[in-house]
Structure formats: C-alpha cells, structure tokens
Design an enzyme around this catalytic site. Sequence first.
Site, PDB file in Angstrom:
ATOM      1  N   ARG A 153      22.629  -2.714   4.168  1.00  8.23           N
ATOM      2  CA  ARG A 153      21.256  -2.353   3.763  1.00  8.23           C
ATOM      3  C   ARG A 153      20.330  -2.224   4.979  1.00  8.23           C
ATOM      4  NH1 ARG A 153      23.995  -2.226  -0.310  1.00  8.23           N
ATOM      5  NH2 ARG A 153      23.310  -2.799  -2.402  1.00  8.23           N
ATOM      6  N   SER A 167      18.669  -4.956  -7.014  1.00 11.00           N
ATOM      7  CA  SER A 167      18.871  -6.286  -6.430  1.00 11.00           C
ATOM      8  C   SER A 167      17.611  -6.695  -5.684  1.00 11.00           C
ATOM      9  CB  SER A 167      20.010  -6.274  -5.417  1.00 11.00           C
ATOM     10  OG  SER A 167      21.202  -5.916  -6.035  1.00 11.00           O
ATOM     11  N   GLU A 181      15.810  -8.126  -0.614  1.00  8.66           N
ATOM     12  CA  GLU A 181      16.380  -6.824  -0.301  1.00  8.66           C
ATOM     13  C   GLU A 181      15.302  -5.765  -0.538  1.00  8.66           C
ATOM     14  OE1 GLU A 181      19.195  -3.320  -1.397  1.00  8.66           O
ATOM     15  OE2 GLU A 181      17.828  -4.343  -2.719  1.00  8.66           O
TER      16      GLU A 181
HETATM   17  N1  EPU Z   1      27.803 -12.917 -10.340  1.00  2.00           N
HETATM   18  C1  EPU Z   1      27.495 -14.094 -10.977  1.00  2.00           C
HETATM   19  N2  EPU Z   1      26.697 -14.027 -12.086  1.00  2.00           N
HETATM   20  C2  EPU Z   1      26.239 -12.853 -12.574  1.00  2.00           C
HETATM   21  C3  EPU Z   1      26.544 -11.640 -11.913  1.00  2.00           C
HETATM   22  C4  EPU Z   1      27.342 -11.716 -10.782  1.00  2.00           C
HETATM   23  O1  EPU Z   1      27.913 -15.177 -10.582  1.00  2.00           O
HETATM   24  O2  EPU Z   1      25.538 -12.892 -13.585  1.00  2.00           O
HETATM   25  C5  EPU Z   1      28.692 -12.980  -9.162  1.00  2.00           C
HETATM   26  C6  EPU Z   1      30.121 -12.690  -9.584  1.00  2.00           C
HETATM   27  O3  EPU Z   1      30.975 -13.528  -8.873  1.00  2.00           O
HETATM   28  C7  EPU Z   1      30.321 -11.260  -9.142  1.00  2.00           C
HETATM   29  C8  EPU Z   1      29.470 -11.220  -7.895  1.00  2.00           C
HETATM   30  O4  EPU Z   1      28.324 -12.029  -8.201  1.00  2.00           O
HETATM   31  O5  EPU Z   1      31.663 -10.991  -8.846  1.00  2.00           O
HETATM   32  C9  EPU Z   1      29.038  -9.840  -7.483  1.00  2.00           C
HETATM   33  O6  EPU Z   1      28.328  -9.251  -8.565  1.00  2.00           O
HETATM   34  P1  EPU Z   1      28.121  -7.669  -8.621  1.00  2.00           P
HETATM   35  O7  EPU Z   1      29.428  -6.981  -8.542  1.00  2.00           O
HETATM   36  O8  EPU Z   1      27.264  -7.371  -9.797  1.00  2.00           O
HETATM   37  O9  EPU Z   1      27.391  -7.312  -7.258  1.00  2.00           O
HETATM   38  P2  EPU Z   1      26.211  -7.997  -6.431  1.00  2.00           P
HETATM   39  O10 EPU Z   1      26.768  -8.534  -5.159  1.00  2.00           O
HETATM   40  O11 EPU Z   1      25.430  -8.940  -7.272  1.00  2.00           O
HETATM   41  C10 EPU Z   1      25.795  -5.821  -5.061  1.00  2.00           C
HETATM   42  C11 EPU Z   1      24.648  -4.934  -4.702  1.00  2.00           C
HETATM   43  C12 EPU Z   1      24.273  -4.052  -5.877  1.00  2.00           C
HETATM   44  C13 EPU Z   1      25.488  -3.231  -6.289  1.00  2.00           C
HETATM   45  C14 EPU Z   1      26.629  -4.193  -6.635  1.00  2.00           C
HETATM   46  C15 EPU Z   1      27.917  -3.481  -6.966  1.00  2.00           C
HETATM   47  C16 EPU Z   1      23.400  -6.173  -3.034  1.00  2.00           C
HETATM   48  C17 EPU Z   1      22.146  -6.913  -2.728  1.00  2.00           C
HETATM   49  N3  EPU Z   1      23.514  -5.731  -4.283  1.00  2.00           N
HETATM   50  O12 EPU Z   1      25.323  -6.705  -6.077  1.00  2.00           O
HETATM   51  O13 EPU Z   1      23.265  -3.156  -5.433  1.00  2.00           O
HETATM   52  O14 EPU Z   1      25.202  -2.409  -7.421  1.00  2.00           O
HETATM   53  O15 EPU Z   1      26.899  -5.041  -5.498  1.00  2.00           O
HETATM   54  O16 EPU Z   1      28.489  -3.024  -5.810  1.00  2.00           O
HETATM   55  O17 EPU Z   1      24.240  -6.016  -2.159  1.00  2.00           O
HETATM   56  C18 EPU Z   1      20.915  -2.832  -5.285  1.00  2.00           C
HETATM   57  O18 EPU Z   1      21.082  -2.816  -4.070  1.00  2.00           O
HETATM   58  O19 EPU Z   1      19.790  -2.689  -5.810  1.00  2.00           O
HETATM   59  C19 EPU Z   1      22.072  -3.056  -6.149  1.00  2.00           C
HETATM   60  C20 EPU Z   1      21.976  -3.153  -7.474  1.00  2.00           C
END
Ligand code: EPU
Length: 355
Positions: free
Chosen positions: A169, A247, A351
């Site tokens: 990012r 996010s 972010e």
């Molecule tokens: N998780 C939880 N609880 C939840 C949801 C997720 O514990 O309710 C944990 C789980 O272990 C899951 C992990 O968080 O495996 C990752 O969750 P997710 O795949 O939803 O991804 P994220 O790391 O929370 C990032 C990006 C998102 C992007 C997703 C998918 C950042 C800050 N965010 O989120 O980007 O869509 O990966 O690749 O890196 C954005 O930037 O606005 C955004 C939505």
Amino acid sequence: MKISWHHSLLGHNTFGMNVSCACYAEYDSEAELTAFFAEGGQSALPKPFLHIGAGSNLLFTGDFPGTVFHSGIKFIREVPDRTGAPEKLSVEAGAGTPWDEFCLWCAERGLWGPENLSGIPGETGAAAVQNIGAYGVEFQDVVSAVRCFDAVTCSVKTIRKADCRYGYRDSVFKQSAKGRYIVVSVIMELSRRAVPRLGYGHVRAAAEAALSETGQESLTPGLMRKVILDIRNSKLPDPAEIGNAGSFFKNPVVPRSSYDRVENYARSRYGQDYAVPHFDAGSGFIKIPAAWLIEQCGWKGFRDGNVGVHDRQPLVLVNLTGKASPDEIIALEKKIIASVYDIFGIGLHPEVEHI
Ligand code: EPU
C-alpha cells in the site's frame, strides 16, 4: 478546468462524510491540466492542493480549506507492447477510469492480469498511488509504467515501475513525490496466456467449485473475476449501501518476538493447537491480519450510534446511518488502536488516508 467554490464533498468520499472544500477543480484531459498549470491558473486557487480519485480510501476529518482536484481523464486503449512477446499486450488507462471498468474490460477480452483485483472501488490513478492489492495480487504486478504530470516542470513524464518504489500500500507517489506528480494514465502489461493466481486463502477452492459448477474446462479471466467478486461480496460492505473506505487499518508487520507473544496469548486462550493466522514477511518479520487482532478484542459487529465495525470483516469501519461525523469515526479508530495495543502490544496504523 471546471471550477466550483464551496463544493460539497459528500458525493466524493465513499465514507459518506458530509464535508466541503473551498474549491473543487476537475479536468478532462492531459492537455487541459498542462495548459492550466503552464498558464499559472493554480495561483488563483486556495491552498493546500489535494488530488483525489473516487475518495474510496480516505477520511475527510473536516471541511477542506484548499482546492480538491479530480481527474476526469477516462479512456482505455491498446498501446505498443515494449516486450514484443506474442502473448503480451500493453494497455493504457486514464487516471479517472474507474478501476473496475478496467478489470471488466480485460475480462471481456480474455486478458489476464488484474482479475484478482476486480471489484475494488476507486479509480485507476489512485490505484497507482496506493498500490491496491487483494487476493494475492497487487497493482505493481500488473503495471509497467505510470505517466504523470510533474507540477514542478509542467510536463508529463513516464515513470517506469522500478522507479515507482512500490511496497505494501505504498509508492513514491505517497512519499517523496507527494504533491509533485499527478497521475494522468497508467500502462499495464497483460497476458493472453492463462496465469491464474490461486494461492490466497480459499481462492483455489472457490475457483475449482466455479469450474465444476459451470462445466468449463479451464479458468478464464471472466470466471476468475466472478470468483473474486463473489468472495468480496460475501465479506465486504458495498459503499453504495453503507459508507466505508475498505480496510481501515493496514495489516501490521511485526518482529518474530511480537508474533510469539500473540501466539502465546492465543494458545493460552484457545489451547495449544490453535493456529494464529499469519504470513511470513521476510527478514524475520511476520504479517498478522489486523482483522484477527481486532476481532480478538471483541470489536467485530460493534455498533455505537452512527458508527460501527463491520460484522463480516472487522477491518472495515462503517458509517452505519449515513450520518456519521469524522469525529465519531476517529473516536472509534482510537479506541480500537488502544485496545489492540493493550492486549497485544501491537500498534495498528490506518490504511485509509486522513485528510
Ligand atoms: N480474519 C479474522 N476475522 C474476520 C476476517 C478475517 O480473523 O472476521 C482473519 C482471517 O484469519 C483471514 C485473515 O484475517 O484469513 C485475512 O482476511 P482477508 O482475507 O479478508 O484479508 P485482510 O488481510 O483482512 C486484505 C486487504 C483487503 C483485501 C483482502 C483480500 C489490507 C489492509 N487489506 O484484508 O483490501 O481485499 O486482503 O486480499 O491489506 C482494502 O485495502 O481496502 C481491502 C479491502
């Protein structure tokens, strides 16, 4: 340049903050932008200057005292490919092109590259600044060069990917070049050859299920796009329905010793077999999902007046009623940061850009 004074920003930020700017300026072409600056038009506009895309990754913390610029440069066209490889295709998109229109354009033509980034709100110019990422792919994996207007020299220059200094990012446009370069278009390198990226989370399982459901023999960019959109829609709130900016926090990257403390905490709470979600970030550092940390602190689905924490993805703060003020969002942000720090000793960083 279309200029309007005391302009409402309500329609220019997906969080739905009801704020305004002293001046709003929009242009439709590179020539219009260049001529405006070359003739000194900017000297009559209130400062500071801020360039926004669709406002899908920012939080206005109050009325903006200066000028908000917006690019209306919208086009998608093929350009000569610098590699000359038969399976490659170079495509240029204007900064004001909605990012997902570009993803759809590629999917409809069977071109691989941005399909895992489908459905991300915002515009192409902002995607280049923010290095958007999702489902194992980042903008930097698709881009080959970014064309920018340089406000110092009043000319357009092409910046190769290597010089954009992309990180998580992050880019040169958010760091040393901030305020100097205005993205006018980006050049993406796409492939006619299948390069599905299935390594993130449940993407492979979802893609296999989609193949058996449709009876298709192999994945296409169109089917991958559908798989990704289905995953996104099952977790993330649509800003058209409920105000949010995706996010709100970055996933923290911490030294191994900090991760070990988190693991000890989780194992004492859930048992020795509990696996804390994490990713190796290299050089002895570990990335921990902020969503998991926030959920552990009990925030998932939290609601307080006009604001809340999304019940399917706690990394997303929401404007529940459409009437939330910046102060309410910031108060919630501070409480979440404090509680994650109290329990885990880990500092979360937003972010979403605070303006
Ligand atoms: N998780 C939880 N609880 C939840 C949801 C997720 O514990 O309710 C944990 C789980 O272990 C899951 C992990 O968080 O495996 C990752 O969750 P997710 O795949 O939803 O991804 P994220 O790391 O929370 C990032 C990006 C998102 C992007 C997703 C998918 C950042 C800050 N965010 O989120 O980007 O869509 O990966 O690749 O890196 C954005 O930037 O606005 C955004 C939505």
